[in-house]
Structure formats: C-alpha cells, structure tokens
Design an enzyme around this catalytic site. Structure first.
Site, PDB file in Angstrom:
ATOM      1  N   ASP A  52     -29.820  90.304 131.804  1.00 31.67           N
ATOM      2  CA  ASP A  52     -29.948  90.265 130.339  1.00 31.67           C
ATOM      3  C   ASP A  52     -28.634  90.680 129.673  1.00 31.67           C
ATOM      4  O   ASP A  52     -28.598  91.575 128.827  1.00 31.67           O
ATOM      5  CB  ASP A  52     -31.090  91.188 129.911  1.00 31.67           C
ATOM      6  CG  ASP A  52     -31.593  90.905 128.505  1.00 31.67           C
ATOM      7  OD1 ASP A  52     -31.780  89.735 128.162  1.00 31.67           O
ATOM      8  OD2 ASP A  52     -31.793  91.877 127.750  1.00 31.67           O
ATOM      9  N   ASN A  80     -27.841  89.310 125.909  1.00 32.64           N
ATOM     10  CA  ASN A  80     -28.682  90.489 125.811  1.00 32.64           C
ATOM     11  C   ASN A  80     -29.729  90.328 124.725  1.00 32.64           C
ATOM     12  O   ASN A  80     -29.435  89.943 123.597  1.00 32.64           O
ATOM     13  CB  ASN A  80     -27.834  91.732 125.541  1.00 32.64           C
ATOM     14  CG  ASN A  80     -28.680  92.978 125.443  1.00 32.64           C
ATOM     15  OD1 ASN A  80     -28.868  93.521 124.366  1.00 32.64           O
ATOM     16  ND2 ASN A  80     -29.236  93.426 126.559  1.00 32.64           N
ATOM     17  N   ARG A 139     -38.375 112.031 136.811  1.00 31.31           N
ATOM     18  CA  ARG A 139     -39.202 110.931 136.334  1.00 31.31           C
ATOM     19  C   ARG A 139     -40.655 111.328 136.475  1.00 31.31           C
ATOM     20  O   ARG A 139     -41.034 111.958 137.472  1.00 31.31           O
ATOM     21  CB  ARG A 139     -38.904 109.673 137.158  1.00 31.31           C
ATOM     22  CG  ARG A 139     -39.701 108.417 136.803  1.00 31.31           C
ATOM     23  CD  ARG A 139     -39.088 107.648 135.656  1.00 31.31           C
ATOM     24  NE  ARG A 139     -39.751 106.367 135.501  1.00 31.31           N
ATOM     25  CZ  ARG A 139     -39.274 105.203 135.939  1.00 31.31           C
ATOM     26  NH1 ARG A 139     -38.113 105.149 136.562  1.00 31.31           N
ATOM     27  NH2 ARG A 139     -39.946 104.081 135.742  1.00 31.31           N
ATOM     28  N   ASP A 191     -44.477  96.285 128.123  1.00 25.40           N
ATOM     29  CA  ASP A 191     -45.292  96.008 129.303  1.00 25.40           C
ATOM     30  C   ASP A 191     -46.730  96.459 129.135  1.00 25.40           C
ATOM     31  O   ASP A 191     -47.632  95.937 129.792  1.00 25.40           O
ATOM     32  CB  ASP A 191     -44.682  96.641 130.556  1.00 25.40           C
ATOM     33  CG  ASP A 191     -44.436  98.134 130.449  1.00 25.40           C
ATOM     34  OD1 ASP A 191     -44.508  98.686 129.339  1.00 25.40           O
ATOM     35  OD2 ASP A 191     -44.151  98.749 131.497  1.00 25.40           O
ATOM     36  N   ARG A 219     -32.716 107.662 135.719  1.00 26.75           N
ATOM     37  CA  ARG A 219     -31.260 107.622 135.768  1.00 26.75           C
ATOM     38  C   ARG A 219     -30.664 108.975 135.382  1.00 26.75           C
ATOM     39  O   ARG A 219     -31.197 109.679 134.522  1.00 26.75           O
ATOM     40  CB  ARG A 219     -30.710 106.563 134.806  1.00 26.75           C
ATOM     41  CG  ARG A 219     -31.144 105.147 135.106  1.00 26.75           C
ATOM     42  CD  ARG A 219     -30.334 104.201 134.262  1.00 26.75           C
ATOM     43  NE  ARG A 219     -31.044 102.949 134.030  1.00 26.75           N
ATOM     44  CZ  ARG A 219     -30.574 101.970 133.282  1.00 26.75           C
ATOM     45  NH1 ARG A 219     -29.409 102.094 132.684  1.00 26.75           N
ATOM     46  NH2 ARG A 219     -31.272 100.867 133.116  1.00 26.75           N
TER      47      ARG A 219
END
Length: 378
Positions: A52, A80, A139, A191, A219
């Site tokens: 993207d 993008n 996470r 999503d 990240r």
C-alpha cells in the site's frame, strides 16, 4: 502493478493468504519467512502481498521474496490508501483459494498453522476458524476464546465479541456469496464489521486452540495504524462499529454483547494515555462524541461494564473533559487526582450487577482483543 507466477496453476489452492503491507520493515522479513516455512506446502497455498505505497524498504523486500519464490508470492502495489481496508479488498479481488486468511505484515505464523487450520475447517465444515494467538512484545491478544479447541462456538457466550480482528480463516465462498468487504472509509477498525458480518452469516465458527499458531507483534515504535490514528479518527470509526452492529444484529442480547465490547474497548480507550495531552477543544470534541454514542447505544449496556469504565463514561456523558484529563491514563484504580470533588465521586461504591448469561457472558479480564483490532487493527 501485479507480479507472480501463479496464473498457470489449474487447481485452486486450499488457502489464499492476504498480507496488507505498509512500511512494516524489519518485521515483514519474519512474516514472509513464516509463510515460506508453512508445512501445508507451496502447491496448496498462495500469498497475496498488497503493498500500500510503502517507502521504508518493504517494497524491495517483497520483490526479493517474490523473485526467490515465484510460485508462492503474488505482489500487488498501489498508492497509499491510508488504512488496511483497501489493500485487504484488493487481495480478496484476486484470491483463488477455498479459504482466505489475513495475516498482519508485522506478525508471523507457526510452521504448521495453515495446514492445521485448513484440516480442521475441512473436517468440521467451518465457515470461520479462529487460531490461537499469542503476543510478542507489549501487544494484547484475546484469551477467553482460546481456552479450548472447539468444533463450534456461539456468536456470544464463548468469547467471540472480544476477538474481532481479521486474523482468522474464512471460507471464501461465504465471503463472495454475501459480498463481504472492508469499509474503505474506515482508517481504523475496518476489520471488525468485516469479521462480524462473516460470523453472523457463518453456519459454523470453530476454534483451534491447542497450541500457538499466530504471533501478534507490537512494533517497538508503536506505529501500527491503530496506534497512529488520532482520537477523532478513532471516534468516527467507532461510530461505524456501532452502526455495523445495528445493521447486522436485531435489538436484544446479541447486539448488546457486542455494544458492551465496543464501549469497553474503543470508547474507553479514547480516554487513555494520550487524552490529557490533547488540546482542550479536541478533548471536548472527544467527550461530545462519546456522549453521543452513550445516548444512542448505552441503554442496558453501560451498567454491565466494570465500575472504573462506567465512571469514565459517565464523566464523558456529562461532558467533563477536564475532569477526565486529570485522571490516570488507564481506566483502573486512581493514583492521582486533580479534582477533589471528582475524587469523592469516584470513591463512591458502585453496586455490582448480577451476571446475565446472555448479555454478560464473559469476564473481560484477560479477554481483551488486540488493542484496536485493526493493528496493521486488532
């Protein structure tokens, strides 16, 4: 631009893996390695890498892997789009597998993941299959839905509302039959409506949880798109989550369970670590938007949240942005207070409500979804 050597294959692969890529180095390398290592074999899978508009070397890494494994990787590049929805839809357009699996470009799979998922889906007749996720770094991943392997789970009652990221195996014929696609106007959380609709339409939802299959990576620079999206963008996308739930579910316990999840996660996170640092007018705009959601969707739902979150949303409903800015980052036990009146109010005991078997099926502790399920948003 599209490259790849899959056009000459006559037999459809068992699974198409769609990876939306935007500036994900160096994590992308581990992601691609995990796909090369899949025990299902390259003849039974295809990988669609949708770039993207990356500018960090991801494009070159994609090209390097496609050149080394031309029968496995197909690459598509586009300008993008500002979020994962458009590249995910682009991957769906060209997917040819019986199943489709969405893998975050930051994340990676265990070697047997795809083989074991496809086998279980075939054996169980699954339209949607969840595989056990584990976190890497800071996470947060769902845990409640992965307490056991199950051939079939319920839409509500087995932890599914807390696991709405798209990191699942979907029967592609179900997706195409109902024309399910990602909302490209949502830079974050796109999503979740996709997953919810697939699950609502599914005849069977299964869980494979006997061992870790999906490694979800936070990240080091926290640059996943959900973390980059500003609060007003997240507020707008959260409104779309409620709208999608109302479109797909009739009023009642099922809808309430998903609304409870949206208030617990996305709405309360608007008042998280960065809220106090926002300009005053932006803080007030976030409060006003949250109050609008509470007024529209909160009846019968907010009282089933835990006390700290109920208090947070009550302050938002009353438009007390400055009071919220004076409380700690996370909705939890208060450590410092700037407003003595607020302190007294927050110390007021809240009567616990009885657990309802349908609308309150889960203890949210330990069952939070990937923060902002769209963590490309988890």
């Amino acid at each position: 631009m599209t490259t790849g050597a899959g056009a000459g294959v006559c037999e459809a692969p068992d699974v198409s893996v769609v990876v939306a890529v935007y500036n994900t180095m160096p994590y992308l390398t581990r992601c691609l390695d995990s796909l090369v290592e899949q025990t299902i074999g390259q003849r039974r899978m295809e990988v669609l890498l949708v770039d993207d508009g990356s500018t960090d070397g991801s494009t070159e890494e994609i090209q390097r892997y496609a050149a080394r494994h031309p029968g496995l990787f197909t690459t598509l590049r586009q300008p993008n789009s500002g979020g994962p929805a458009a590249p995910s839809n682009r991957g769906l357009e060209v997917a040819g597998g019986r199943y489709v699996f969405f893998l975050g470009a930051d994340d990676h799979l265990a070697p047997e993941a795809l083989e074991r998922m496809v086998t279980m889906a075939d054996n169980c007749g699954s339209d949607v299959l969840l595989c056990k996720m584990v976190p890497v770094g800071d996470r947060t991943v769902p845990t409640g839905v992965f307490t056991r392997t199950a051939p079939a789970i319920r839409l509500v009652g087995d932890g599914l509302p807390w696991a709405l990221s798209n990191t699942k195996l979907f029967r592609r014929s179900l997706i195409e039959e109902h024309g399910i696609r990602y909302d490209e106007t949502m830079p974050a959380f796109s999503d979740q409506p996709f997953v919810l609709e697939a699950c609502v339409r599914a005849s069977r939802i299964s869980v494979l949880a006997d061992q870790p299959h999906y490694f979800a990576v936070r990240r080091a620079d926290s640059s996943n798109i959900t973390y980059r999206a500003g609060p007003l963008t997240r507020l707008r996308c959260t409104e779309r989550l409620f709208e999608a739930t109302c479109r797909l579910l009739a009023p009642g316990p099922l809808r309430d369970a998903f609304h409870r999840r949206h208030f617990h996660v996305e709405v309360c996170q608007l008042f998280g670590p960065d809220f106090a640092a926002l300009p005053p007018e932006e803080r007030q705009a976030v409060c006003t938007g949250a109050a609008r959601l509470i007024s529209a969707y909160g009846d019968g739902v907010l009282e089933r949240l835990d006390p700290p979150r109920r208090r947070t949303l009550e302050l938002a409903r009353r438009g007390e942005a400055e009071a919220l800015a004076g409380r700690p980052a996370e909705a939890g036990p208060l450590r410092t207070l700037r407003h003595s009146a607020l302190a007294r109010w927050l110390r007021t005991p809240v009567r616990p409500l009885p657990r309802h078997p349908d609308t309150d099926p889960l203890d949210p502790r330990g069952t939070h979804p990937v923060r902002g399920a769209d963590a490309v948003g988890g």
